[in-house]
Design a protein around this motif. Structure first.
Motif, short mmCIF file in Angstrom:
data_model
loop_
_atom_site.label_atom_id
_atom_site.label_comp_id
_atom_site.label_asym_id
_atom_site.label_seq_id
_atom_site.Cartn_x
_atom_site.Cartn_y
_atom_site.Cartn_z
N VAL A 1 -7.03 10.66 -1.35
CA VAL A 1 -7.59 10.96 -2.54
C VAL A 1 -8.82 11.67 -2.06
O VAL A 1 -9.86 11.28 -0.88
CB VAL A 1 -7.67 10.96 -4.06
N LEU B 1 1.23 -1.12 -0.33
CA LEU B 1 -0.34 0.01 0.03
C LEU B 1 0.34 1.35 0.04
O LEU B 1 -0.01 2.17 -0.94
CB LEU B 1 -0.88 -0.33 1.49
N ASP C 1 -12.45 13.88 -2.83
CA ASP C 1 -13.59 14.64 -3.19
C ASP C 1 -14.23 15.67 -3.55
O ASP C 1 -14.50 16.18 -2.14
CB ASP C 1 -15.19 13.72 -3.16
N GLN D 1 -3.93 4.49 -10.75
CA GLN D 1 -5.02 5.02 -11.30
C GLN D 1 -5.53 7.03 -10.76
O GLN D 1 -6.30 7.14 -10.81
CB GLN D 1 -6.24 4.71 -9.95
N TRP D 2 -4.46 7.31 -9.85
CA TRP D 2 -4.78 8.69 -10.24
C TRP D 2 -4.20 9.46 -11.02
O TRP D 2 -2.23 9.37 -10.95
CB TRP D 2 -4.07 9.09 -8.37
N GLY E 1 -0.60 3.26 -2.54
CA GLY E 1 -1.27 4.16 -2.55
C GLY E 1 -1.02 5.23 -2.11
O GLY E 1 -0.22 6.06 -2.05
N THR F 1 -14.92 12.68 2.41
CA THR F 1 -15.01 13.30 0.88
C THR F 1 -13.50 12.12 0.79
O THR F 1 -12.96 12.64 -0.37
CB THR F 1 -13.87 14.87 1.70
N LEU F 2 -12.95 12.47 1.97
CA LEU F 2 -11.41 10.91 1.67
C LEU F 2 -11.36 10.07 1.43
O LEU F 2 -12.40 9.53 1.67
CB LEU F 2 -10.48 11.14 2.52
N SER F 3 -10.70 8.88 0.66
CA SER F 3 -10.80 7.60 0.18
C SER F 3 -9.35 7.09 -0.03
O SER F 3 -8.53 7.89 -0.49
CB SER F 3 -11.92 6.80 -0.83
N PHE F 4 -8.84 5.44 -0.04
CA PHE F 4 -7.43 5.40 -0.50
C PHE F 4 -7.82 4.81 -2.15
O PHE F 4 -8.50 4.38 -2.22
CB PHE F 4 -7.62 4.47 0.04
N THR F 5 -6.81 5.50 -3.16
CA THR F 5 -6.92 5.06 -4.75
C THR F 5 -5.50 4.94 -4.58
O THR F 5 -4.41 4.62 -3.84
CB THR F 5 -7.15 6.16 -5.27
N LEU F 6 -5.23 3.46 -5.70
CA LEU F 6 -4.22 2.73 -5.85
C LEU F 6 -3.32 4.31 -6.93
O LEU F 6 -3.75 5.15 -7.91
CB LEU F 6 -4.24 1.67 -7.38
#
Ligand SMILES: Cc1cc2nc3c(=O)[nH]c(=O)nc-3n(C[C@H](O)[C@H](O)[C@H](O)COP(=O)(O)OP(=O)(O)OC[C@H]3O[C@@H](n4cnc5c(N)ncnc54)[C@H](O)[C@@H]3O)c2cc1C
Ligand code: SF4
Ligand code: SF4
Lengths: 443, 76
Positions: free
Chosen positions: B15, B8, B17, B74-75, B12, B66-71
């Motif tokens: 990110v 991660l 929104d 993918q960002w 990771g 608002t916040l989340s994990f992403t790879l």
């Protein structure tokens, strides 16, 4: 001819700040003067809810670094703007100072209204619009033994939470039979109410205050219409808000419930713009001029107003209004049009709300309830026009996308119809398959 | 550190929104690494500070989802 444009912004909330930022981005030489009754660094008004519950120290409130503020190069003037000569392009402050402008933005926000019963002005009857009131509220709550909260919407429960955090015995009086009936259906209201009761809040349904009473001008309790007396040393009022229109009216600018603007945020007066909670903006898509009292809307409107003031012509495009809020400890997302019913607890619009939510639509709703979680989706024709997500929020992000982008869900609708209790899973897999949104890949 | 965590950290990131953010600062206040998450969320849309250990505190504490994990891949 090389002239420096003089911009004057009234207000220092997020709408005025966003306008200053977009003006500066579009025009490095323009002068920007910001006149505000508030003499504090830029802060987040929704964050006051967490200041009240002591989850956030005041030192965390500031939303821009000193470097960012300095780079904006604005002159801040503390004072109340009370006169406007739109023909002469001149603003008048209390105390006599006059400021000339080429472009003026009115971003004066909205103020709480007083409760509609006698005694509402006693010392001890309070509301929270800004930082100074929030500080005062915390100081009073620390000393208080018992408090009464009247009103509705998210603000009423933020005040309830704040009082609970200070260990004050809290009575929440609802005139109606259930919480926030303007936005919630009966099941949603019941989930929130159950949570409040579990937290020790004393709920009084169908209970109207006849008068607040006191001794030597200081609140000592409330008397209710059904003959009860509830002793209290704090009366927290959240019965609604009203846009601050005095300045616009003094200048002959056209107003209705808010300051009327077109989609370029232009008012009826030449070179005068409005944005944020105070603005009632015409939307060419819905052909309606509605009020929003949402942070994200105020920010977007401020940005667009600033660009137009700088000569960059950009139309404001209204997005599906959304608020994510915590009510009685439960996270709730409200997006799009969710229908309307009477709410005797709210005399006007409340904070963190959009008039668009109340727009009637030819709708159909589906709901699935699991312990404490609830999902209501309002469908009109082939699209989801609104949703209320209570508790489990996995689906709220994809749903906001479906509403905002008006995605055709005609394939999904028969499945939702047949299996309403599986709505959450059905929507998640529909989004996975149909939404080419990078948020769908988050984990 | 377990293998999943190492993976991660390398791949990771957190990110935001932006449409959900009300700039309240709860995330910054709760970051154990002293990162101003709120500023990253606003300016970059993601926490690109190398000090981030992906502990998830900001993601879990944000009251607005608002916040989340992403790879990382993918960002963009
Ligand atoms: C406690 C609380 C919780 C909230 N929670 C949420 C939420 O969960 N979600 C959400 O979306 N929104 C929420 N809101 C609403 C959101 O904060 C507002 O929509 C937003 O701040 C509006 O910004 P604005 O710039 O239009 O006005 P404001 O931020 O109200 O700023 C108006 C400014 O104008 C100044 N002013 C007014 N009149 C004059 C005058 N005549 N002369 C000089 N200055 C003047 C005021 O002092 C103030 O600085 C909440 C608000 C409060 C108070
Ligand atoms: S906690 Fe959430 S809403 Fe608050 S500033 Fe951080 S990302 Fe934005
Ligand atoms: S994941 Fe942890 S370390 Fe990274 S920004 Fe969020 S709170 Fe800070």
């Amino acid at each position: 001819m090389d002239v420096t444009r003089r911009h004057v912004l009234v207000g220092s909330g997020v709408a005025a700040l966003a306008a200053a930022e977009s003006i500066r981005q579009a025009d490095s030489r323009a002068t920007i003067t910001m006149v505000s009754a508030e003499d504090v660094p830029f802060y987040s008004r929704p964050a006051l809810a967490y200041l009240l519950t002591n989850e956030l120290p005041e030192s965390q409130l500031s939303i821009r670094s000193e470097r960012e503020v300095a780079a904006l190069g604005i002159e801040r003037v503390t004072g109340l703007a009370e006169g406007l000569d739109a023909a002469a392009h001149e603003l008048a402050l209390s105390g006599g100072r006059r400021i000339s402008y080429d472009r003026l933005l009115i971003a004066t926000g909205a103020a709480s209204i007083q409760a509609d019963f006698p005694g509402a002005a006693l010392d001890g009857a309070v509301h929270v619009d800004g930082l100074s009131e929030a500080r005062d509220f915390v100081a009073r709550a620390r000393r208080a033994r018992a408090a009464v909260v009247v009103g509705g919407g998210s603000t009423a429960l933020e005040l309830v939470e704040a009082l609970q955090a200070c260990g004050v015995a809290t009575h929440y009086l609802m005139r109606g039979s259930r919480y926030w009936s303007k936005v919630f259906d009966a099941v949603e209201s019941a989930i929130i109410e159950a949570q409040l009761i579990e937290q020790g809040v004393q709920l009084h349904r169908g209970c109207t205050v006849r008068e607040a009473v006191g001794a030597k001008g200081v609140l000592t309790g409330v008397n209710t219409v059904d003959g009860r007396h509830i002793p209290c040393d704090l009366l927290a009022v959240a019965v609604g808000i009203r846009p601050r229109l005095e300045l616009a009216r003094a200048g002959g600018v056209a107003t209705e419930r808010g300051i009327l603007t077109n989609e370029y945020l232009e008012t009826s007066a030449a070179d005068v713009y409005a944005a944020g909670d105070v603005a009632q903006i015409y939307d060419p898509v819905t052909r309606m001029a509605q009020l929003d009292t949402l942070w994200a809307s105020a920010l977007a409107q401020g940005t667009t107003a600033g660009l137009n003031m700088s000569g960059v012509r950009v139309a404001h495009r209204k997005r599906a209004p959304m608020n994510v809020t915590r009510l009685g400890g439960i996270t709730v997302t409200i997006v799009g049009q969710v229908g309307a019913s009477e709410d005797p607890d709210l005399l006007t619009l409340t904070r963190g709300q959009s008039e668009r939510w109340m727009t009637d639509t030819d709708s159909w709703s589906v709901s699935g309830a699991r312990t404490g979680d609830r999902l209501r989706v309002i469908v009109s024709g082939r699209v989801i026009v609104g949703a209320v997500v209570v508790g489990d929020q996995r689906v709220s992000r994809p749903l906001a996308h479906l509403v905002g982008e008006a995605v055709d869900i005609s394939q999904l609708r028969p499945m939702l119809d047949a299996n309403p209790n599986d709505a959450m899973d059905l929507l998640l897999s529909f989004c996975d398959a149909h939404v080419s949104d990078r948020t769908a890949d988050h984990y | 550190m377990d293998a999943e965590r190492v993976r991660l950290l390398a791949t990771g990131l957190v990110v935001a929104d932006p449409g959900r953010c009300v700039q309240c600062g709860i995330c910054s206040h709760n970051c154990p690494c002293g990162i101003d998450v709120r500023a990253f969320a606003r300016v970059a849309g993601a926490v690109t500070d190398a000090r981030c250990v992906l502990c998830g505190s900001c993601v879990a504490r944000c009251p607005r989802g608002t916040l989340s994990f992403t790879l990382l891949r993918q960002w963009t």
